[in-house]
Motif scaffolding. Structure first.
Motif, mmCIF file in Angstrom:
data_model
loop_
_atom_site.group_PDB
_atom_site.id
_atom_site.type_symbol
_atom_site.label_atom_id
_atom_site.label_comp_id
_atom_site.label_asym_id
_atom_site.label_seq_id
_atom_site.Cartn_x
_atom_site.Cartn_y
_atom_site.Cartn_z
ATOM 1 N N ARG A 120 119.304 9.755 -47.883
ATOM 2 C CA ARG A 120 118.652 8.511 -48.305
ATOM 3 C C ARG A 120 118.775 8.264 -49.813
ATOM 4 O O ARG A 120 119.176 7.178 -50.238
ATOM 5 C CB ARG A 120 117.186 8.534 -47.896
ATOM 6 C CG ARG A 120 116.430 7.263 -48.259
ATOM 7 C CD ARG A 120 115.000 7.314 -47.767
ATOM 8 N NE ARG A 120 114.271 6.106 -48.128
ATOM 9 C CZ ARG A 120 112.991 5.895 -47.833
ATOM 10 N NH1 ARG A 120 112.320 6.802 -47.151
ATOM 11 N NH2 ARG A 120 112.406 4.765 -48.208
ATOM 12 N N GLU A 121 118.424 9.267 -50.605
ATOM 13 C CA GLU A 121 118.447 9.083 -52.059
ATOM 14 C C GLU A 121 119.865 8.885 -52.568
ATOM 15 O O GLU A 121 120.117 8.017 -53.415
ATOM 16 C CB GLU A 121 117.798 10.288 -52.744
ATOM 17 C CG GLU A 121 116.293 10.376 -52.523
ATOM 18 C CD GLU A 121 115.668 11.514 -53.307
ATOM 19 O OE1 GLU A 121 116.403 12.178 -54.070
ATOM 20 O OE2 GLU A 121 114.446 11.725 -53.174
ATOM 21 N N GLN A 125 121.113 5.409 -51.545
ATOM 22 C CA GLN A 125 120.555 4.360 -52.397
ATOM 23 C C GLN A 125 121.241 4.329 -53.761
ATOM 24 O O GLN A 125 121.537 3.258 -54.296
ATOM 25 C CB GLN A 125 119.051 4.598 -52.581
ATOM 26 C CG GLN A 125 118.205 4.283 -51.365
ATOM 27 C CD GLN A 125 117.968 2.798 -51.179
ATOM 28 O OE1 GLN A 125 118.123 2.017 -52.109
ATOM 29 N NE2 GLN A 125 117.611 2.400 -49.977
#
Length: 205
Positions: A145-146, A149
């Motif tokens: 996720r990080e 992003q």
């Protein structure tokens, strides 16, 4: 709005224009899934009620949208919009007769694809979706996720700089970065639909 206010207003009106974004509502988890059936049943009831004009909006292709709705009777009665409104059909029109909101140039997709493929190669679990006429999308929902992003924001900046001279919008969602032709989006189509009905007397709801 509170649900009871909506229900009361619905019951007190005779003609209703109902526009729904159905991507999350009816998208099956897999090809054989039946999890969307309750939503389809509710849509059927809306369509069959006298005085309702129902429009279903989707980011998906026409083929996928019709596949999701294949078990729904009287599809001709429903207004449909595919690919964020690039293709659309009015309630009462057959499902094989679609209008095009505007002519678009697609050279931006080739340029976008070069950058997006670079990020797809270096970001595990990501991919480029290029089956729409007026948009191209890099999906990063299946990667970390990080990191996804971070990569998405970096790609967004590069695309905006590269596309500054072209008639496109570059947008980022929770799990994607998309480049779409200017004017091809659900919001623009909703304005067109509302305007269409307003000049014909409008709707009470």
């Amino acid at each position: 709005l509170k649900p009871d206010q909506v229900f009361r207003a619905y019951a007190e009106t005779k003609t209703r224009l109902i526009i729904l974004d159905v991507d999350l509502l009816i998208r099956p988890k897999d090809e054989e899934a039946s999890d969307a059936r309750p939503a389809i049943k509710a849509l059927e009831q809306l369509v069959e009620e006298s005085g309702n004009y129902v429009f279903l909006l989707s980011n998906e292709t026409r083929e996928n949208l019709l596949k999701w709705l294949r078990n729904m009777p009287n599809l001709d009665k429903i207004g449909l919009a595919a690919e964020d409104g690039y293709y659309y059909k009015w309630p009462g029109s057959p499902v094989d007769r679609w209008d095009i909101r505007q002519e678009v140039r697609t050279d931006f997709k080739d340029i976008s694809n070069v950058l997006m493929q670079q990020y797809a190669v270096r970001t595990t679990g990501t991919f480029v979706e290029d089956d729409k006429v007026a948009s191209i999308t890099w999906h990063f929902g299946s990667t970390n996720r990080e990191f996804g992003q971070m990569q998405g924001k970096e790609l967004l900046t590069q695309l905006k700089d590269t596309m500054a001279y072209l008639p496109v919008d570059v947008v980022m969602g929770k799990s994607f970065v998309r480049v779409r032709h200017e004017g091809v989006n659900k919001g623009t189509l909703v304005k067109h639909i509302v305007s269409h009905y307003n000049v014909r007397g409008g709707a009470d709801f």
